[in-house]
Design a protein around this motif. Structure first.
Motif, PDB file in Angstrom:
ATOM      1  N   GLU A   1      -1.823   2.347  -5.993  1.00 26.98           N
ATOM      2  CA  GLU A   1      -1.595   1.966  -7.388  1.00 26.98           C
ATOM      3  C   GLU A   1      -0.153   2.218  -7.836  1.00 26.98           C
ATOM      4  N   SER A   2       0.631   2.909  -7.013  1.00 23.92           N
ATOM      5  CA  SER A   2       1.974   3.275  -7.446  1.00 23.92           C
ATOM      6  C   SER A   2       2.990   2.136  -7.315  1.00 23.92           C
ATOM      7  N   TYR A   3       2.633   1.072  -6.640  1.00 21.03           N
ATOM      8  CA  TYR A   3       3.541  -0.066  -6.499  1.00 21.03           C
ATOM      9  C   TYR A   3       3.253  -1.107  -7.578  1.00 21.03           C
ATOM     10  N   SER A   4       4.300  -1.834  -7.943  1.00 22.23           N
ATOM     11  CA  SER A   4       4.177  -2.778  -9.052  1.00 22.23           C
ATOM     12  C   SER A   4       3.227  -3.930  -8.716  1.00 22.23           C
ATOM     13  N   ILE A   5       2.648  -4.480  -9.770  1.00 22.65           N
ATOM     14  CA  ILE A   5       1.758  -5.629  -9.612  1.00 22.65           C
ATOM     15  C   ILE A   5       2.592  -6.885  -9.790  1.00 22.65           C
ATOM     16  N   ARG A   6       2.565  -7.732  -8.795  1.00 21.00           N
ATOM     17  CA  ARG A   6       3.349  -8.974  -8.825  1.00 21.00           C
ATOM     18  C   ARG A   6       2.677  -9.999  -9.727  1.00 21.00           C
ATOM     19  N   GLU A   7       1.420 -10.244  -9.466  1.00 18.85           N
ATOM     20  CA  GLU A   7       0.600 -11.110 -10.309  1.00 18.85           C
ATOM     21  C   GLU A   7      -0.853 -10.782 -10.039  1.00 18.85           C
ATOM     22  N   ARG A   8      -1.642 -10.867 -11.050  1.00 17.13           N
ATOM     23  CA  ARG A   8      -3.060 -10.496 -11.007  1.00 17.13           C
ATOM     24  C   ARG A   8      -3.269  -9.205 -10.224  1.00 17.13           C
ATOM     25  N   ASP A   9      -3.846  -9.304  -9.031  1.00 19.66           N
ATOM     26  CA  ASP A   9      -4.153  -8.089  -8.266  1.00 19.66           C
ATOM     27  C   ASP A   9      -3.259  -7.919  -7.043  1.00 19.66           C
ATOM     28  N   LEU A  10      -2.148  -8.638  -6.965  1.00 15.30           N
ATOM     29  CA  LEU A  10      -1.222  -8.512  -5.839  1.00 15.30           C
ATOM     30  C   LEU A  10      -0.152  -7.469  -6.155  1.00 15.30           C
ATOM     31  N   HIS A  11      -0.053  -6.477  -5.298  1.00 17.85           N
ATOM     32  CA  HIS A  11       0.971  -5.448  -5.434  1.00 17.85           C
ATOM     33  C   HIS A  11       2.131  -5.790  -4.509  1.00 17.85           C
ATOM     34  N   ARG A  12       3.343  -5.357  -4.895  1.00 17.64           N
ATOM     35  CA  ARG A  12       4.544  -5.617  -4.106  1.00 17.64           C
ATOM     36  C   ARG A  12       5.176  -4.286  -3.712  1.00 17.64           C
ATOM     37  N   ALA A  13       5.432  -4.124  -2.415  1.00 20.69           N
ATOM     38  CA  ALA A  13       6.099  -2.929  -1.907  1.00 20.69           C
ATOM     39  C   ALA A  13       7.404  -3.347  -1.239  1.00 20.69           C
ATOM     40  N   ASN A  14       8.514  -2.821  -1.744  1.00 22.02           N
ATOM     41  CA  ASN A  14       9.841  -3.166  -1.218  1.00 22.02           C
ATOM     42  C   ASN A  14      10.284  -2.181  -0.151  1.00 22.02           C
ATOM     43  N   LEU A  15      10.962  -2.694   0.862  1.00 16.92           N
ATOM     44  CA  LEU A  15      11.647  -1.834   1.810  1.00 16.92           C
ATOM     45  C   LEU A  15      12.995  -1.479   1.193  1.00 16.92           C
ATOM     46  N   ARG A  16      13.525  -0.320   1.496  1.00 17.78           N
ATOM     47  CA  ARG A  16      14.785   0.103   0.893  1.00 17.78           C
ATOM     48  C   ARG A  16      16.001  -0.431   1.640  1.00 17.78           C
ATOM     49  N   ARG A  17      16.017  -0.278   2.925  1.00 15.03           N
ATOM     50  CA  ARG A  17      17.196  -0.629   3.715  1.00 15.03           C
ATOM     51  C   ARG A  17      17.271  -2.112   4.042  1.00 15.03           C
ATOM     52  N   PHE A  18      16.140  -2.739   4.167  1.00 13.05           N
ATOM     53  CA  PHE A  18      16.078  -4.138   4.589  1.00 13.05           C
ATOM     54  C   PHE A  18      15.614  -5.013   3.425  1.00 13.05           C
ATOM     55  N   PRO A  19      16.100  -6.262   3.369  1.00 14.96           N
ATOM     56  CA  PRO A  19      15.772  -7.136   2.223  1.00 14.96           C
ATOM     57  C   PRO A  19      14.401  -7.812   2.355  1.00 14.96           C
ATOM     58  N   TYR A  20      13.374  -7.004   2.535  1.00 15.40           N
ATOM     59  CA  TYR A  20      12.015  -7.511   2.702  1.00 15.40           C
ATOM     60  C   TYR A  20      11.052  -6.735   1.816  1.00 15.40           C
ATOM     61  N   HIS A  21       9.946  -7.363   1.525  1.00 25.07           N
ATOM     62  CA  HIS A  21       8.840  -6.719   0.816  1.00 25.07           C
ATOM     63  C   HIS A  21       7.538  -7.296   1.359  1.00 25.07           C
ATOM     64  N   PHE A  22       6.450  -6.598   1.094  1.00 29.61           N
ATOM     65  CA  PHE A  22       5.145  -7.155   1.450  1.00 29.61           C
ATOM     66  C   PHE A  22       4.240  -7.123   0.236  1.00 29.61           C
ATOM     67  N   LEU A  23       3.276  -8.041   0.243  1.00 30.38           N
ATOM     68  CA  LEU A  23       2.287  -8.140  -0.823  1.00 30.38           C
ATOM     69  C   LEU A  23       0.950  -7.655  -0.290  1.00 30.38           C
ATOM     70  N   TYR A  24       0.219  -6.940  -1.136  1.00 31.01           N
ATOM     71  CA  TYR A  24      -1.085  -6.422  -0.705  1.00 31.01           C
ATOM     72  C   TYR A  24      -2.059  -6.376  -1.868  1.00 31.01           C
ATOM     73  N   ARG A  25      -3.323  -6.295  -1.492  1.00 34.69           N
ATOM     74  CA  ARG A  25      -4.421  -6.124  -2.451  1.00 34.69           C
ATOM     75  C   ARG A  25      -5.161  -4.841  -2.115  1.00 34.69           C
ATOM     76  N   ILE A  26      -5.723  -4.250  -3.119  1.00 37.28           N
ATOM     77  CA  ILE A  26      -6.577  -3.086  -2.922  1.00 37.28           C
ATOM     78  C   ILE A  26      -8.010  -3.590  -2.863  1.00 37.28           C
ATOM     79  N   ALA A  27      -8.680  -3.303  -1.765  1.00 40.04           N
ATOM     80  CA  ALA A  27     -10.054  -3.774  -1.572  1.00 40.04           C
ATOM     81  C   ALA A  27     -10.917  -2.608  -1.100  1.00 40.04           C
ATOM     82  N   ASP A  28     -11.802  -2.170  -1.976  1.00 37.81           N
ATOM     83  CA  ASP A  28     -12.707  -1.060  -1.666  1.00 37.81           C
ATOM     84  C   ASP A  28     -11.931   0.146  -1.133  1.00 37.81           C
ATOM     85  N   ASP A  29     -12.080   0.431   0.162  1.00 39.57           N
ATOM     86  CA  ASP A  29     -11.433   1.616   0.748  1.00 39.57           C
ATOM     87  C   ASP A  29     -10.224   1.255   1.606  1.00 39.57           C
ATOM     88  N   SER A  30      -9.635   0.067   1.365  1.00 37.25           N
ATOM     89  CA  SER A  30      -8.500  -0.334   2.189  1.00 37.25           C
ATOM     90  C   SER A  30      -7.413  -1.030   1.370  1.00 37.25           C
TER      91      SER A  30
END
Length: 90
Positions: A48-77
């Motif tokens: 929950e500590s990463y920002s929500i991009r839209e609806r239920d998609l969270h965005r996690a940025n890498l610091r050193r590299f210009p990449y990020h990934f999108l994820y969803r929280i689903a039950d226990d994963s």
């Protein structure tokens, strides 16, 4: 929480690592993977500590590299869907 990776995510990671190996070195590709893994583990520890991009998609940025990934929280994963390059606009 456990980490669940979408099959497309594997292809994205391999493509980025191959790129860094070709333009720089295998060490840079390893550094990229190490940072990516670290951020994925942090996302699983506190999703929950990463920002929500839209609806239920969270965005996690890498610091050193210009990449990020999108994820969803689903039950226990945390379901990581895609790895993306930051698009820079002037």
């Amino acid at each position: 929480m456990r980490i669940d990776l979408h099959p497309k995510f594997f292809a994205d990671v391999i493509a980025v690592m191959e790129y860094y190996e070709q333009v720089a070195s295998p060490e840079l590709a390893d550094d990229f993977y190490g940072e990516l893994r670290q951020v994925m583990l942090k996302a699983a520890e506190s999703p929950e500590s990463y920002s929500i991009r839209e609806r239920d998609l969270h965005r996690a940025n890498l610091r050193r590299f210009p990449y990020h990934f999108l994820y969803r929280i689903a039950d226990d994963s945390v379901r990581i869907l895609v790895l993306r390059h930051h698009r820079r606009h002037p």
